[in-house]
Design an enzyme around this catalytic site. Structure first.
Site, PDB file in Angstrom:
ATOM      1  N   LYS A 170       0.845  -1.206   0.000  1.00  0.00           N
ATOM      2  CA  LYS A 170       0.000   0.000   0.000  1.00  0.00           C
ATOM      3  C   LYS A 170       0.873   1.247   0.000  1.00  0.00           C
ATOM      4  CE  LYS A 170      -1.627   3.033   2.714  1.00  0.00           C
ATOM      5  NZ  LYS A 170      -1.822   4.161   1.801  1.00  0.00           N
ATOM      6  N   GLY A 223       6.783   5.901   8.062  1.00  0.00           N
ATOM      7  CA  GLY A 223       5.820   7.002   8.107  1.00  0.00           C
ATOM      8  C   GLY A 223       5.914   7.713   9.439  1.00  0.00           C
ATOM      9  N   SER A 224       4.772   8.219   9.898  1.00  0.00           N
ATOM     10  CA  SER A 224       4.774   9.027  11.115  1.00  0.00           C
ATOM     11  C   SER A 224       4.818   8.150  12.371  1.00  0.00           C
ATOM     12  CB  SER A 224       3.514   9.896  11.146  1.00  0.00           C
ATOM     13  OG  SER A 224       2.372   9.070  11.230  1.00  0.00           O
ATOM     14  N   GLY A 228       2.918   4.648  13.144  1.00  0.00           N
ATOM     15  CA  GLY A 228       3.808   3.554  13.540  1.00  0.00           C
ATOM     16  C   GLY A 228       3.330   2.894  14.833  1.00  0.00           C
ATOM     17  N   GLU A 245       9.882   2.388  10.655  1.00  0.00           N
ATOM     18  CA  GLU A 245      10.807   3.517  10.501  1.00  0.00           C
ATOM     19  C   GLU A 245       9.975   4.783  10.592  1.00  0.00           C
ATOM     20  OE1 GLU A 245      13.902   3.381  10.615  1.00  0.00           O
ATOM     21  OE2 GLU A 245      14.296   1.278  10.117  1.00  0.00           O
ATOM     22  N   CYS A 279      13.604  11.758   6.418  1.00  0.00           N
ATOM     23  CA  CYS A 279      13.605  11.458   7.861  1.00  0.00           C
ATOM     24  C   CYS A 279      15.015  11.578   8.428  1.00  0.00           C
ATOM     25  CB  CYS A 279      12.985  10.095   8.145  1.00  0.00           C
ATOM     26  SG  CYS A 279      13.606   8.798   7.109  1.00  0.00           S
ATOM     27  N   GLN A 326       1.349  20.035   4.306  1.00  0.00           N
ATOM     28  CA  GLN A 326       2.744  20.056   4.744  1.00  0.00           C
ATOM     29  C   GLN A 326       3.275  21.489   4.743  1.00  0.00           C
ATOM     30  OE1 GLN A 326       4.636  17.285   5.893  1.00  0.00           O
ATOM     31  NE2 GLN A 326       5.933  18.988   6.535  1.00  0.00           N
ATOM     32  N   GLU A 378       9.379  16.888  14.929  1.00  0.00           N
ATOM     33  CA  GLU A 378       9.800  16.813  13.531  1.00  0.00           C
ATOM     34  C   GLU A 378       8.931  17.739  12.665  1.00  0.00           C
ATOM     35  OE1 GLU A 378       9.137  13.139  11.265  1.00  0.00           O
ATOM     36  OE2 GLU A 378      11.215  13.316  10.599  1.00  0.00           O
TER      37      GLU A 378
HETATM   38  P1  ADP Z   1       2.925  10.923   6.676  1.00  0.00           P
HETATM   39  O1  ADP Z   1       2.924  12.023   7.660  1.00  0.00           O
HETATM   40  O2  ADP Z   1       4.241  10.611   6.056  1.00  0.00           O
HETATM   41  O3  ADP Z   1       1.813  10.977   5.690  1.00  0.00           O
HETATM   42  P2  ADP Z   1       1.581   8.640   7.793  1.00  0.00           P
HETATM   43  O4  ADP Z   1       2.031   7.790   8.919  1.00  0.00           O
HETATM   44  O5  ADP Z   1       0.262   9.307   7.907  1.00  0.00           O
HETATM   45  O6  ADP Z   1       2.745   9.663   7.588  1.00  0.00           O
HETATM   46  O7  ADP Z   1       1.573   7.826   6.441  1.00  0.00           O
HETATM   47  C1  ADP Z   1       2.498   6.813   6.113  1.00  0.00           C
HETATM   48  C2  ADP Z   1       1.758   5.659   5.480  1.00  0.00           C
HETATM   49  O8  ADP Z   1       0.889   5.091   6.463  1.00  0.00           O
HETATM   50  C3  ADP Z   1       0.866   6.058   4.308  1.00  0.00           C
HETATM   51  O9  ADP Z   1       0.902   5.057   3.314  1.00  0.00           O
HETATM   52  C4  ADP Z   1      -0.499   6.143   4.949  1.00  0.00           C
HETATM   53  O10 ADP Z   1      -1.554   5.942   4.036  1.00  0.00           O
HETATM   54  C5  ADP Z   1      -0.427   4.989   5.925  1.00  0.00           C
HETATM   55  N1  ADP Z   1      -1.425   5.057   7.008  1.00  0.00           N
HETATM   56  C6  ADP Z   1      -2.015   6.168   7.537  1.00  0.00           C
HETATM   57  N2  ADP Z   1      -2.906   5.823   8.485  1.00  0.00           N
HETATM   58  C7  ADP Z   1      -2.874   4.475   8.580  1.00  0.00           C
HETATM   59  C8  ADP Z   1      -3.572   3.499   9.382  1.00  0.00           C
HETATM   60  N3  ADP Z   1      -4.486   3.844  10.280  1.00  0.00           N
HETATM   61  N4  ADP Z   1      -3.282   2.198   9.206  1.00  0.00           N
HETATM   62  C9  ADP Z   1      -2.354   1.824   8.314  1.00  0.00           C
HETATM   63  N5  ADP Z   1      -1.684   2.677   7.507  1.00  0.00           N
HETATM   64  C10 ADP Z   1      -1.928   3.982   7.634  1.00  0.00           C
END
Ligand code: ADP
Length: 476
Positions: A170, A223-224, A228, A245, A279, A326, A378
């Site tokens: 995804k 991601g965030s 995470g 990460e 990051c 952003q 961050e």
């Molecule tokens: P960013 O701030 O980089 O967008 P996110 O953590 O929101 O950070 O996104 C990183 C990835 O995690 C993206 O592919 C996003 O669609 C996915 N994501 C966001 N929310 C969820 C969730 N509840 N469960 C699984 N994946 C998610």
């Protein structure tokens, strides 16, 4: 509409999302099918069904597929880099570098498929032999962010397939284009049906249904921190392995014995290249008093000469921020830093250029102290803050005074301080006289504290996450 790949078939859905160019919001790159719960569940079922056969595929078969994919990525560098620059806003030069990196990663893992490792040991008991081998984990969920639209998917998908796992991938909502192109390349390279599935769509729907599904044996996520943590919590009830990460608040320490030119180039690159959206970006510049004023003024001069503009223009050095949310976050953090006493020494303005994009002049904030929010949270944009310190010891303490621990750098000509920093920096990756961002692909990538969780990514160390160890005892 660009479709999802589920069980070897390209499937559209009733709902598509537009992919917009952040350098020019009137430019729609394409429309990408949005998967929902049903599509995600079908993809997971397909990956589970494909796993037994794929886990017993020959190393040669896996090598050949990964090699073919790597070759095609490299042969299409210019086209893929243009797509990447257009959908994410990374400048062409950086986009070419990222695509090349993705190609090299596939070639590395093609060869890695042939480099299996195991151990044959004598037992502590007479007449018994012990073998230690590695086996694939199963269905791996891959959830990626927008800031490296092809390299991060590459460094997760390539080792997953190399080690015999099946994948449900995804990508981030903002960058489906590179993800789609990569999956298309792999499918044509010969990945069997169900072994690699692409489900594009919102994290809260597609990502969340991957987290909730017991058939997903492992999840690798970048991601965030908030997401995470969600991945980790949702995985515990399933006893699922996770690799996370997350963010960074990476320090670059500048000692007063440093070569000023090197320090300024490290800060400029580490803090602002790729629009600061890495990051591993150097967001905290920790500078000794003896060089502070000269360093700040040299860096501000270099920043003033940076050309901010559309990513596809060859002369641009800093591309746009990825989207309006952003950009608002970057501007908010600049305002917060100033409200808390920081001085905006360079940049910091949103720019109106000929195209409607999210342009921001890189910002340097001085006179900050370690407790300010700008030094604790961050930003993920072209924003760096300077903290003045009196000594190496204070610099090290400030560098480590953070919840994050991804990357850290030091600029110095002192072997003594460089060696001490390498040993004592509480990070996963240390750089001496180099920017905190910019890593190799054949060695481990990852951090400590709240930055990372689980085994390292990349290189041979990727096997720690993508394989399960088995210990076999035999009395011949
Ligand atoms: P960013 O701030 O980089 O967008 P996110 O953590 O929101 O950070 O996104 C990183 C990835 O995690 C993206 O592919 C996003 O669609 C996915 N994501 C966001 N929310 C969820 C969730 N509840 N469960 C699984 N994946 C998610």
């Amino acid at each position: 509409m660009k479709p999802n790949l589920i069980n070897g078939l390209w499937e559209t859905t009733g709902h598509g999302a537009e992919n917009i160019n952040p350098s020019d919001t009137s430019d729609v790159i394409g429309v990408y099918a949005q998967a929902g719960l049903a599509e995600t569940e079908t993809a997971i079922a397909a990956a589970a069904e494909a796993f037994p056969a794929w886990s017993h595929s020959t190393p040669q078969q896996r090598h050949d597929i990964l090699h073919t994919a790597g070759d095609e990525i490299l042969s299409r560098t210019e086209e893929l880099a243009t797509l990447l620059a257009r959908e994410e806003g990374k400048i062409l030069k950086e986009a070419r570098g990222e695509v090349t990196r993705a190609g090299h990663i596939f070639l590395f893992f093609a060869a890695e498929a042939l480099r299996q490792r195991g151990e044959l040991r004598d037992s502590v008991r007479a007449g018994v032999q012990v073998e230690v081998t590695r086996e694939p984990v199963g269905v791996v969920g891959i959830i990626t962010p927008w800031n490296f639209p092809i390299a991060i998917p590459a460094w997760k998908i390539a080792p997953a397939l190399c080690h015999g796992n099946t994948v449900v991938f995804k990508p981030a909502e903002l960058v489906p284009g590179c993800a789609w192109a990569l999956v298309d390349i792999l499918q044509r390279a010969g990945v069997p049906p169900g072994v690699l599935n692409l489900v594009m769509g919102p994290g809260a729907v597609v990502g969340q249904s991957m987290l909730d599904d017991a058939r997903v044996d492992a999840i690798t996520f970048t991601g965030s921190q908030a997401t995470g943590a969600r991945v980790a919590q949702a995985s515990l009830p399933h006893m699922r392995r996770v690799q996370l990460e997350m963010g960074g608040k990476n320090p670059l320490v500048v000692l007063d014995d440093t070569d000023l030119d090197i320090a300024v180039e490290c800060a400029l690159d580490g803090a602002f290249f790729s629009t600061g959206q890495r990051c591993t970006a150097s967001s905290r510049l920790i500078v000794m008093r003896g060089i502070h004023d000269r360093f700040v003024s040299a860096l501000a001069d270099r920043m003033a000469r940076l050309k901010v503009g559309p990513a596809l223009e060859e002369t641009t050095q800093i591309g746009p921020v990825v989207d309006s949310t952003q950009l608002a976050q970057d501007l908010d953090y600049i305002a917060i830093a100033r409200n808390q006493g920081g001085v905006l020494r360079a940049g910091g303005d949103a720019l109106q250029l000929q195209t409607n994009g999210y342009f921001l002049q890189p910002a340097l904030i001085t006179d900050t102290h370690p407790d300010m929010r700008i030094n604790r949270e961050e930003v993920f944009g072209p924003v760096a803050s300077v903290i003045a310190v009196e000594s190496y010891e204070e610099a090290l303490a400030v560098a480590n005074a953070t919840d994050f621990g991804l990357s850290g750098g030091i600029c110095t000509t002192s072997l003594k301080y460089a060696s001490d920093f390498k040993r004592k920096a509480e990070v996963g990756m240390v750089m001496v006289n180099l920017p905190t961002a910019g890593v190799d692909y054949h060695v481990p990538f990852g951090g400590r504290k709240s930055s990372s969780f689980g085994p390292r990514e990349q290189g041979s160390y990727a096997a720690e996450f993508f394989t399960v160890v088995k210990t076999a005892y035999t009395r011949p």
